[in-house]
Design a protein around this motif. Structure first.
Motif, mmCIF file in Angstrom:
data_model
loop_
_atom_site.group_PDB
_atom_site.id
_atom_site.type_symbol
_atom_site.label_atom_id
_atom_site.label_comp_id
_atom_site.label_asym_id
_atom_site.label_seq_id
_atom_site.Cartn_x
_atom_site.Cartn_y
_atom_site.Cartn_z
ATOM 1 N N GLY A 153 0.836 -1.194 0.000
ATOM 2 C CA GLY A 153 0.000 0.000 0.000
ATOM 3 C C GLY A 153 0.868 1.240 0.000
ATOM 4 O O GLY A 153 2.044 1.196 0.365
ATOM 5 N N LYS A 154 0.285 2.354 -0.404
ATOM 6 C CA LYS A 154 1.041 3.608 -0.479
ATOM 7 C C LYS A 154 0.381 4.687 0.357
ATOM 8 O O LYS A 154 -0.850 4.814 0.387
ATOM 9 N N ILE A 155 1.205 5.447 1.050
ATOM 10 C CA ILE A 155 0.794 6.683 1.704
ATOM 11 C C ILE A 155 1.702 7.765 1.135
ATOM 12 O O ILE A 155 2.900 7.796 1.426
ATOM 13 N N GLY A 156 1.143 8.604 0.292
ATOM 14 C CA GLY A 156 1.965 9.557 -0.427
ATOM 15 C C GLY A 156 2.938 8.816 -1.322
ATOM 16 O O GLY A 156 2.556 7.895 -2.061
ATOM 17 N N SER A 157 4.201 9.165 -1.230
ATOM 18 C CA SER A 157 5.233 8.520 -2.052
ATOM 19 C C SER A 157 5.790 7.257 -1.405
ATOM 20 O O SER A 157 6.638 6.575 -1.994
ATOM 21 N N LEU A 158 5.322 6.937 -0.203
ATOM 22 C CA LEU A 158 5.889 5.833 0.569
ATOM 23 C C LEU A 158 5.142 4.537 0.305
ATOM 24 O O LEU A 158 3.905 4.501 0.350
ATOM 25 N N THR A 159 5.882 3.451 0.065
ATOM 26 C CA THR A 159 5.285 2.136 -0.128
ATOM 27 C C THR A 159 5.434 1.318 1.152
ATOM 28 O O THR A 159 6.525 1.208 1.708
ATOM 29 N N LEU A 160 4.314 0.743 1.600
ATOM 30 C CA LEU A 160 4.303 -0.101 2.789
ATOM 31 C C LEU A 160 4.120 -1.552 2.369
ATOM 32 O O LEU A 160 3.374 -1.855 1.435
ATOM 33 N N LYS A 161 4.757 -2.470 3.092
ATOM 34 C CA LYS A 161 4.754 -3.880 2.693
ATOM 35 C C LYS A 161 3.423 -4.570 2.955
ATOM 36 O O LYS A 161 3.153 -5.630 2.386
ATOM 37 N N ASN A 162 2.611 -4.028 3.847
ATOM 38 C CA ASN A 162 1.284 -4.588 4.099
ATOM 39 C C ASN A 162 0.374 -3.490 4.629
ATOM 40 O O ASN A 162 0.758 -2.319 4.682
ATOM 41 N N ARG A 163 -0.837 -3.868 4.990
ATOM 42 C CA ARG A 163 -1.846 -2.869 5.369
ATOM 43 C C ARG A 163 -2.044 -2.782 6.882
ATOM 44 O O ARG A 163 -3.045 -2.229 7.329
ATOM 45 N N ILE A 164 -1.103 -3.303 7.661
ATOM 46 C CA ILE A 164 -1.211 -3.294 9.115
ATOM 47 C C ILE A 164 -0.417 -2.126 9.693
ATOM 48 O O ILE A 164 0.779 -1.984 9.440
ATOM 49 N N LEU B 68 -5.797 20.427 1.144
ATOM 50 C CA LEU B 68 -4.524 21.020 1.568
ATOM 51 C C LEU B 68 -3.332 20.169 1.127
ATOM 52 O O LEU B 68 -2.191 20.630 1.187
ATOM 53 N N GLY B 69 -3.594 18.916 0.747
ATOM 54 C CA GLY B 69 -2.527 18.070 0.229
ATOM 55 C C GLY B 69 -1.951 17.067 1.192
ATOM 56 O O GLY B 69 -0.858 16.528 0.950
ATOM 57 N N ILE B 70 -2.663 16.762 2.298
ATOM 58 C CA ILE B 70 -2.134 15.721 3.187
ATOM 59 C C ILE B 70 -2.188 14.365 2.482
ATOM 60 O O ILE B 70 -2.925 14.175 1.511
ATOM 61 N N ASP B 71 -1.442 13.411 2.999
ATOM 62 C CA ASP B 71 -1.277 12.120 2.319
ATOM 63 C C ASP B 71 -2.154 11.015 2.870
ATOM 64 O O ASP B 71 -2.219 9.932 2.288
ATOM 65 N N GLY B 72 -2.808 11.245 3.997
ATOM 66 C CA GLY B 72 -3.662 10.209 4.559
ATOM 67 C C GLY B 72 -4.377 10.703 5.798
ATOM 68 O O GLY B 72 -3.942 11.665 6.453
ATOM 69 N N LEU B 73 -5.492 10.028 6.117
ATOM 70 C CA LEU B 73 -6.274 10.351 7.311
ATOM 71 C C LEU B 73 -6.368 9.130 8.214
ATOM 72 O O LEU B 73 -6.729 8.043 7.751
ATOM 73 N N HIS B 74 -6.030 9.325 9.467
ATOM 74 C CA HIS B 74 -6.130 8.273 10.470
ATOM 75 C C HIS B 74 -7.402 8.570 11.254
ATOM 76 O O HIS B 74 -7.415 9.445 12.129
ATOM 77 N N VAL B 75 -8.475 7.862 10.939
ATOM 78 C CA VAL B 75 -9.809 8.222 11.416
ATOM 79 C C VAL B 75 -10.070 7.627 12.791
ATOM 80 O O VAL B 75 -10.047 6.406 12.979
ATOM 81 N N SER B 76 -10.361 8.504 13.753
ATOM 82 C CA SER B 76 -10.654 8.082 15.107
ATOM 83 C C SER B 76 -11.853 8.859 15.619
ATOM 84 O O SER B 76 -12.606 9.453 14.831
ATOM 85 N N CYS B 77 -12.039 8.888 16.935
ATOM 86 C CA CYS B 77 -13.185 9.580 17.518
ATOM 87 C C CYS B 77 -12.924 9.850 18.986
ATOM 88 O O CYS B 77 -11.992 9.323 19.579
#
Length: 656
Positions: free
Chosen positions: A10-21, A248-257
């Motif tokens: 998976g990708k967050i911005g230009s960064l590639t992650l090896k899994n989705r955890i 605004l151009g952020i690369d991801g949202l970590h959704v909480s409450c």
């Protein structure tokens, strides 16, 4: 089983992650007294990277140690002196192919004066948090601009330290969240009033980080898209904020409450269903195109796979689940799901750090102590010896598990027809499902490791000596604790075990349930659902201290909805054949409550019938867990783990 979505890159911005955890940020109290990175903090995160986690987000890190602390031993990043320690931390995680972010943070009104050397806490407006109870000082416009720069400079240090990205903490009622929230932000300058003005503080931080760190350095925001606070951010406003941040151009949202004022939604008790707040991420994902991370009591691999397969989120954060089992991802990938030690939401980790201790786990005794327990010292096969464990509760099972891993021959005696001891008595429906995960785990471990388990066998001294053991560990648990009051021995007085084991059932009767803790609440609920007229007399016990105030109130609310009469301000004086007598300690006034039956659920006291006789026959007899009077899952597990881990040393010390 192969989980194609979990282990897809998976990708967050230009960064590639090896899994989705993702490992979300969680305070540990493992930093030094001045907020510095310690060897133990590094070892803690390294263990989770080694276990296969794709992205680790380091716990909330302070950008202003003078006013912004949210924790006693909070990691800090407000000075260049912090960079070398952070660099070591990043390198430790990178060795295993994991990526690492840091969450930058200011507590605002959710700090307190004791954390910041007696100074008045600060906030966008002089609106107190009910949970903290201190009135904050409103920040001046000039001070707000200084704080923007402090966030930006902290992000620069994150990049200098070799991290892969930064998460800006805009959630959980902390300073940025306070600026975003119409409940907390009553300002009249450029940082308050309209939606755009409330966004300005966070906007300037994001644009400042972009300007200093570059477009290729990933920036995510953690966001409480619903504060569950009257007048605060709700899901509709949360969606609007999310879209604004994407623009605004952020690369991801970590959704909480949630915030401190709705803390039961922020740190879930066992009463919450697995993944209950995934719907929030799902709703946000409908209105943005950037990656969305979901979080919240997510434990089972198939549950994670389904979230990803159904497009409810792009990444799944497993928080306390990675405290309980750092190898969650590795075991899942290797098809060893049954070996995962799943978090049961018992809140032991939260209670530990709230007491200014380091993070601890009721299921994983090594959590926060990774430097102490780096490798199990296995004995040579030629020296393998027999060890007997008496008692199949959590302490005995943990001891048997560790001893077997070390190479001992282990025989475990359990008088019941199943393993688990007191864990089998949990009957609150949602919690019972979680406890079943742990019961399945420990039973699987005994089978997987080929421990000689003898069920339906109450061990005697002769049985034990017949095995010629090198050592014996007595984990015989406890028996119900009864108050020393007149009438406790009457025939209509029963213990919680009588009810949970269904030795005695009741319908359409007046019953008083005495005690506290989850077991007591569960019994009162169960009896009320069966049509009984129930009075719940809360007598605080050791077990009740392990329940947070929010959870306690939630349990009381559940009981009241079932027409249970909840009494929290009286003491038990005596039990009569047709009633119980209680007293208000403030006035001394007594009252009589009609009761045909009385149920006592006040925890347990140690039960240890074998120690004295065994010690007359042999050396190396050790008592552990509830049999020593510990009385909690976490303490029993820890004691079983530690005694098994150091067995050779304590045997030597007793003269073997």
């Amino acid at each position: 089983m192969y989980y194609q979505n979990i282990f897809k890159e998976g990708k967050i911005g230009s960064l590639t992650l090896k899994n989705r955890i993702v490992m979300p940020p969680m305070g540990t109290n493992l930093a030094g007294f001045e907020g510095e990175v310690t060897d133990q903090l590094i070892a803690y995160y390294e263990e989770r990277a080694k276990g296969g986690t794709g992205l680790i987000i380091v716990e909330f890190t302070c950008i202003d140690y003078e006013y912004g602390k949210g924790f006693v031993r909070q990691v800090r990043l407000d000075d260049d002196r912090c960079v070398p320690g952070m660099f070591r931390l990043a390198n430790a995680v990178h060795k295993y192919g994991a990526k690492i972010f840091i969450q930058i943070h200011h507590a605002g009104r959710q700090s307190n004066s004791t954390l910041i050397n007696g100074k008045q806490i600060v906030a966008p407006s002089s609106v107190p948090s009910a949970a903290v109870g201190e009135v904050p000082r409103e920040l001046t416009t000039a001070e707000v601009k200084v704080l923007v720069n402090k966030f930006v400079q902290a992000a620069v240090r994150v990049k200098q330290s070799g991290f892969d990205g930064v998460e800006v903490h805009g959630a959980h009622g902390y300073l940025i969240n306070q600026f975003l929230s119409p409940e907390a932000n009553l300002r009249t300058d450029e940082y308050g009033g309209s939606f755009e003005n409330r966004m300005r503080f966070l906007e300037e931080i994001i644009l400042g980080i972009r300007g200093k760190c570059g477009e290729d350095f990933p920036v995510t925001v953690r966001l409480s898209v619903d504060e569950f606070v009257e007048g605060g951010i709700d899901l509709n406003l949360g969606k609007e904020i999310a879209q604004y941040l994407e623009n605004l151009g952020i690369d991801g949202l970590h959704v909480s409450c949630g915030t401190y004022d709705s803390s039961d939604t922020l740190i879930e008790s066992p009463l919450f269903e697995q993944g209950w707040r995934v719907y929030l991420a799902e709703e946000i994902k409908k209105v943005v195109n950037i990656p969305v991370i979901t979080v919240g009591s997510i434990r089972e691999p198939q549950f994670v796979e389904n979230i990803l397969a159904e497009g409810k989120a792009d990444f799944v954060a497993i928080g306390r689940g990675l405290i309980a089992d750092p190898e969650w991802a590795k075991k899942t990938k290797e098809g060893r799901e049954a070996e995962i030690r799943k978090c049961i939401n018992c809140l032991h980790c939260i209670h530990s750090v709230n007491r200014n201790l380091h993070v601890r786990c009721s299921l994983n005794a090594g959590a926060g102590r990774e430097l102490e327990f780096q490798e199990l010292k296995c004995i040579p096969a030629a020296e393998s010896r027999q060890v007997v464990v008496v008692g199949g509760g959590p302490g005995g099972i943990e001891a048997a598990r560790v001893l077997k891993l070390k190479g001992y021959n282990v025989t475990l005696f359990e008088k019941d027809n199943k393993l688990g001891g007191q864990l089998n008595l949990v009957d609150e429906p949602t919690y019972k499902k979680k406890m079943a995960w742990h019961l399945d785990y420990i039973r699987n471990e005994m089978n997987r490791l080929n421990v000689d388990v003898r069920l339906n066998t109450e061990a005697t001294v002769q049985d034990i000596l017949a095995l010629n053991p090198y050592a014996v560990l007595l984990a015989t648990g406890g028996v119900p604790c009864l108050p020393h009051v007149e009438g406790i021995d009457l025939g209509h007085v029963y213990t919680y075990e009588d009810i949970k084991l269904q030795v005695r059932g009741f319908t359409n009767q007046k019953i008083t349930v005495i005690g506290s803790g989850l077991s007591c609440h569960g019994i009162a609920r169960r009896l009320a659902e069966a049509g009984n007229q129930v009075t719940y007399l809360e007598i605080l016990t050791k077990a009740s201290r392990r329940i947070g105030q929010d959870t306690r109130l939630r349990l009381h609310h559940k009981l009241k909805r079932l027409n249970v009469d909840v009494i929290t301000t009286h003491q038990l004086v005596k039990i009569l054949p047709e009633s119980v007598v209680v007293e208000d300690p403030a006035t001394g006034k007594q009252a009589e409550i009609e009761s045909k039956n009385v149920i006592v659920a006040m925890g347990i006291v140690a039960y240890n019938p074998l120690e004295k006789a065994l010690k007359n026959e042999m050396d190396n007899v050790f008592v552990l867990g509830d049999a020593l009077g510990y009385g909690s899952l976490g303490e029993a597990t820890r004691d079983g783990f530690e005694k098994a881990y150091v067995l050779e040393s304590i045997v030597t010390n007793t003269g073997e």
